[in-house]
Motif scaffolding. Structure first.
Motif, PDB file in Angstrom:
ATOM      1  N   UNK A   1      30.511  22.872  -9.315  1.00 30.75           N
ATOM      2  CA  UNK A   1      30.456  22.005  -8.199  1.00 30.75           C
ATOM      3  C   UNK A   1      30.702  20.539  -8.935  1.00 30.75           C
ATOM      4  N   UNK A   2      32.022  19.835  -9.963  1.00 31.91           N
ATOM      5  CA  UNK A   2      32.578  18.961  -9.930  1.00 31.91           C
ATOM      6  C   UNK A   2      31.758  17.976 -11.663  1.00 31.91           C
ATOM      7  N   UNK A   3      30.540  18.416 -12.156  1.00 28.14           N
ATOM      8  CA  UNK A   3      29.656  18.061 -13.092  1.00 28.14           C
ATOM      9  C   UNK A   3      29.896  19.069 -14.772  1.00 28.14           C
ATOM     10  N   UNK A   4      30.190  18.562 -15.433  1.00 29.30           N
ATOM     11  CA  UNK A   4      29.898  19.459 -16.555  1.00 29.30           C
ATOM     12  C   UNK A   4      28.817  18.967 -17.266  1.00 29.30           C
ATOM     13  N   UNK A   5      28.153  20.227 -18.161  1.00 30.04           N
ATOM     14  CA  UNK A   5      27.028  20.161 -18.611  1.00 30.04           C
ATOM     15  C   UNK A   5      26.969  20.455 -20.083  1.00 30.04           C
ATOM     16  N   UNK A   6      26.511  19.593 -20.775  1.00 32.29           N
ATOM     17  CA  UNK A   6      26.662  19.374 -21.863  1.00 32.29           C
ATOM     18  C   UNK A   6      25.051  19.639 -22.481  1.00 32.29           C
ATOM     19  N   UNK A   7      24.685  20.381 -24.370  1.00 39.01           N
ATOM     20  CA  UNK A   7      23.525  20.423 -24.305  1.00 39.01           C
ATOM     21  C   UNK A   7      23.972  20.241 -25.740  1.00 39.01           C
ATOM     22  N   UNK A   8      23.472  19.020 -25.723  1.00 41.55           N
ATOM     23  CA  UNK A   8      23.549  18.261 -27.537  1.00 41.55           C
ATOM     24  C   UNK A   8      22.537  18.320 -28.694  1.00 41.55           C
ATOM     25  N   UNK A   9      21.979  19.145 -28.193  1.00 43.02           N
ATOM     26  CA  UNK A   9      20.907  18.765 -29.782  1.00 43.02           C
ATOM     27  C   UNK A   9      20.157  19.504 -30.863  1.00 43.02           C
ATOM     28  N   UNK A  10      22.146  19.494 -31.248  1.00 45.67           N
ATOM     29  CA  UNK A  10      22.001  19.374 -33.323  1.00 45.67           C
ATOM     30  C   UNK A  10      21.850  18.295 -33.798  1.00 45.67           C
ATOM     31  N   UNK A  11      20.793  16.990 -33.397  1.00 41.11           N
ATOM     32  CA  UNK A  11      20.526  16.115 -34.198  1.00 41.11           C
ATOM     33  C   UNK A  11      19.820  15.699 -35.451  1.00 41.11           C
ATOM     34  N   UNK A  12      19.013  17.210 -35.585  1.00 40.64           N
ATOM     35  CA  UNK A  12      18.433  17.198 -37.035  1.00 40.64           C
ATOM     36  C   UNK A  12      16.949  18.441 -37.327  1.00 40.64           C
ATOM     37  N   UNK A  13      16.529  18.434 -35.688  1.00 40.02           N
ATOM     38  CA  UNK A  13      15.835  19.535 -35.667  1.00 40.02           C
ATOM     39  C   UNK A  13      16.119  20.567 -36.279  1.00 40.02           C
ATOM     40  N   UNK A  14      15.201  22.136 -36.732  1.00 41.62           N
ATOM     41  CA  UNK A  14      15.873  22.801 -37.370  1.00 41.62           C
ATOM     42  C   UNK A  14      16.493  23.577 -35.450  1.00 41.62           C
ATOM     43  N   UNK A  15      17.680  24.412 -36.082  1.00 38.16           N
ATOM     44  CA  UNK A  15      18.654  24.734 -35.356  1.00 38.16           C
ATOM     45  C   UNK A  15      18.076  26.522 -34.245  1.00 38.16           C
ATOM     46  N   UNK A  16      18.514  26.233 -33.008  1.00 34.51           N
ATOM     47  CA  UNK A  16      18.137  27.866 -32.515  1.00 34.51           C
ATOM     48  C   UNK A  16      19.091  28.483 -32.428  1.00 34.51           C
TER      49      UNK A  16
END
Length: 328
Positions: free
Chosen positions: A264-279
């Protein structure tokens, strides 16, 4: 007794990480599945994130020699004091030296594990010392870890280097009118003052005359990571985003990277790789690109587009996209 420290080099300077924190991090990291998920072979790592079909069907170059009107960076889930956080910080510094950016959005879980402000020096000031010395500002929001032992987040709000004027707030950046971006920082925790915050967001977006509108908070509306999508949060926010033509929603919470095709016109980005253990991440039909790795993002703002880049700890760009303006 002083704690022994592990030393890591950033920009030629040695920066310490408490050994205790590193050991705790190592134990948690080993307890999690850190499988990396790459996009399907047929998927291109570069794409157009647009609600304008004419733009999406044209070949739009993702590289340009034109200088952007505004450049900024973003991280989330970083505040662990871990070697991986320092590796991301080092890549951020090296990228800054090549192409300076004005500020950094920090989308929550700024200080693990309970938000204690006493850890801000080790988990914030030391990793990003080179950037802070260059007066690069960080604009934070509260993650779920940030409100546990911090007077419900108040300690972090009052911590000046996080530049939070309140639990939710807005600010504008960009000197040229056509490139002005208004940012809307949200408290997406379950105990947030949701009624007041949603009213404020709706009113502020309605009043905004900025050509670009970007919202960021800690929790994702949509995600293929460990926590997954949040239908309740999507029901609260997605209609407001669509109503006011929000171009981008940026978040963390799931530790990795996932970019969705515009919804609906919005781009959604999950950007959670800053340093905590990865999922571990999967993917959804709306996923444009997903990869669970330590990383940060940069955004180049132009009059007619925003070029996004996801950058790994080796400094290489592993995903690019263009966000274009939605036709009214």
């Amino acid at each position: 007794m002083k704690r022994r420290q592990l030393l890591f080099a950033i920009g030629g300077a040695l920066i310490g990480v408490p050994v205790i924190g590193a050991l705790i991090y190592d134990a948690i990291a080993k307890s999690k599945n850190q499988t990396t998920y790459e996009p399907a072979a047929a998927q291109s790592p570069t794409s157009v994130a647009s609600n304008n079909l004419a733009d999406a069907n044209n070949e739009i170059s993702l590289e340009t020699t034109e200088e952007p009107l505004l450049r900024f960076a973003a991280i989330a889930d970083n505040g662990f004091g871990s070697p991986d956080q320092f590796a991301v910080a080092k890549a951020m510094w090296e990228t800054y030296q090549q192409k300076p950016y004005a500020f950094v959005l920090m989308a929550g879980d700024n200080i693990y594990s309970y938000g204690e402000i006493k850890l801000a020096k080790a988990y914030f000031e030391e990793p990003y010392a080179p950037l802070l010395k260059e007066n690069v500002k960080f604009y934070a929001v509260l993650g779920n870890h940030d409100i546990i032992k911090s007077n419900n987040g108040l300690d972090q709000i009052n911590y000046k280097p996080f530049n939070m004027s309140d639990r939710y707030y807005s600010f504008t950046q960009g000197d040229v009118k056509e490139g002005t971006v208004e940012f809307f920082a949200l408290d997406t925790n379950s105990n947030a003052a949701w009624e007041a915050q949603l009213t404020w967001l709706d009113q502020q977006l309605a009043k905004s005359t900025a050509p670009w509108k970007i919202v960021y908070g800690h929790h994702p509306l949509y995600s293929s990571g460990r926590h997954g999508s949040n239908p309740e949060l999507a029901a609260k926010l997605a209609p407001i985003f669509a109503k006011h033509k929000v171009h981008l929603y940026l978040c963390g919470h799931d530790h990795g990277y996932e970019r969705f095709n515009a919804i609906n016109g919005t781009t959604y980005i999950v950007n959670g790789g800053g340093g905590a253990p990865l999922y571990k991440f999967g993917r959804s039909p709306q996923t444009a690109f997903v990869s669970s790795q330590f990383s940060f993002m940069t955004f180049d703002v132009y009059q007619d587009k925003i070029i996004t880049k996801a950058i790994a700890t080796d400094g290489k760009v592993f995903d690019r996209s263009i966000i274009t303006k939605t036709i009214a």
